[in-house]
Design an enzyme around this catalytic site. Structure first.
Site, PDB file in Angstrom:
ATOM      1  CE  LYS A  53      62.511 -25.714  27.542  1.00  0.00           C
ATOM      2  NZ  LYS A  53      62.589 -24.495  28.042  1.00  0.00           N
ATOM      3  CD  GLN A  97      60.950 -21.401  28.499  1.00  0.00           C
ATOM      4  OE1 GLN A  97      61.094 -22.411  28.984  1.00  0.00           O
ATOM      5  NE2 GLN A  97      61.723 -20.775  27.571  1.00  0.00           N
ATOM      6  CG  ASP A 120      66.765 -24.205  32.650  1.00  0.00           C
ATOM      7  OD1 ASP A 120      66.993 -24.677  31.593  1.00  0.00           O
ATOM      8  OD2 ASP A 120      65.611 -23.674  32.953  1.00  0.00           O
TER       9      ASP A 120
HETATM   10  N1  GUN Z   1      64.520 -19.239  27.748  1.00  0.00           N
HETATM   11  C1  GUN Z   1      65.385 -19.354  26.529  1.00  0.00           C
HETATM   12  N2  GUN Z   1      66.193 -20.478  26.840  1.00  0.00           N
HETATM   13  C2  GUN Z   1      65.746 -20.961  28.162  1.00  0.00           C
HETATM   14  C3  GUN Z   1      66.230 -22.202  28.669  1.00  0.00           C
HETATM   15  O1  GUN Z   1      67.069 -22.995  28.195  1.00  0.00           O
HETATM   16  N3  GUN Z   1      65.759 -22.625  29.826  1.00  0.00           N
HETATM   17  C4  GUN Z   1      64.843 -21.562  30.442  1.00  0.00           C
HETATM   18  N4  GUN Z   1      64.291 -21.962  31.527  1.00  0.00           N
HETATM   19  N5  GUN Z   1      64.323 -20.377  29.794  1.00  0.00           N
HETATM   20  C5  GUN Z   1      64.920 -20.437  28.534  1.00  0.00           C
END
Ligand code: GUN
Length: 293
Positions: A53, A97, A120
């Site tokens: 990211k 996350q 998200d």
């Molecule tokens: N953990 C697995 N996929 C995601 C996601 O798309 N966003 C976040 N914040 N955590 C994750």
């Protein structure tokens, strides 16, 4: 001929488009999109995602902040950090996350993220907006699936889409995106989960099958109908003594047998996976540009 849906190429297209729009936003309005990411603990998969990211942000000229905290951080400290970012005008997107350590209540943390910075799409306000068909941030993985379908000119209107899996991150938002009344959705949707006494009864009926089960190669071609469009959201590492590393990545669908039946299918890797970060970048851009709400 089975069409291989090249998510990697589509993700690159999306990212290139976001890059062009980002430059225009800077030149016309002096705004640089900013994304803040909080990573708690040492989950190796999460570390890989968070690094990807940050790299994507750099490539696009975003302002990027990654904060890594030990698993001993308290829930109150996480919430305080999110509040600080809510108030920071340089930050347009906040991503915590997941998963978080067990002593932290994920829902309480997600509720703290300002809905306008919730790139998200996990805040209940965005979930509600998604269901209601209002402008919103949709979760990045299912939004990426919709983008693959749209850009690959796959007809969804009136088709029977079967979503296997009911997670908050994929299954539930996926189903809600697919039935929306718009030209790139409008499908008839079934959502299946672990309580289905016979999953194959549903998978056999799918015109579009979305697998988000979290079990390697759980869905086999014999349980699919001829001409189905297969979207495989799974990413699982399995042992394979013949592979150079002794392991390899597979999806939730048995690719070889499913591709023999399918008219189109996403591979693993290189299918849905790369779309998630591309859509995160797009959501962060949309927040910076004030495009959502
Ligand atoms: N953990 C697995 N996929 C995601 C996601 O798309 N966003 C976040 N914040 N955590 C994750």
């Amino acid at each position: 001929m089975t069409q291989i849906l090249d998510g990697k190429a589509i993700a690159q297209d999306v990212r290139a488009e976001v890059g062009i729009k980002t430059q225009a936003l800077r030149e016309s309005r002096g705004i640089q999109p900013g994304l803040a990411v909080l990573l708690v603990g040492e989950n190796p998969a999460s570390q890989v995602y968070v690094r990807s990211k940050a790299k994507a942000c750099e490539e696009l000229g975003f302002y990027s902040l990654v904060l890594e905290k030990p698993a001993t951080i308290t829930e109150a400290e996480v919430i305080e950090q999110v509040r600080t970012w809510n108030a920071d005008p340089r930050i347009h997107g906040i991503l915590v996350q997941l998963p978080l350590p067990a002593h932290i209540d994920e829902q309480r943390v997600l509720l703290t993220v300002h809905p306008g910075k919730d790139v998200d799409g996990f805040h209940p306000e965005n979930i509600g907006r998604l269901v209601a068909g209002l402008p919103c941030y949709a979760p990045c993985t299912p939004a990426g699936v919709m983008e693959i379908l749209k850009r690959s000119h796959i007809e969804t209107k009136g088709k029977h889409a079967v979503v296997v899996g009911r997670s908050n991150i994929v299954g539930k938002p996926m189903a809600n995106l697919l039935y929306q009344k718009n030209p790139y959705a409008n499908a008839i949707v079934t959502i299946c989960h672990t309580a289905a006494p016979d999953l194959t009864r549903y998978t056999r009926e799918a015109d579009i099958l979305v697998a988000a089960v979290g079990v390697p190669e759980a869905i086999h071609g014999r349980d699919l109908k001829e001409g189905v469009v297969v979207i495989d959201v799974g990413i699982n590492r399995i042992d394979d003594p013949t592979a150079p590393k002794g392991t390899r990545l597979v999806g939730d669908v048995h690719f070889e047998s499913a591709s023999a039946k399918a008219s189109a299918i996403t591979p693993v890797p290189g299918g849905v996976g790369p779309m998630t970060i591309a859509m995160l970048m797009l959501n962060t851009y949309r927040s910076a540009a004030g495009e959502v709400y």
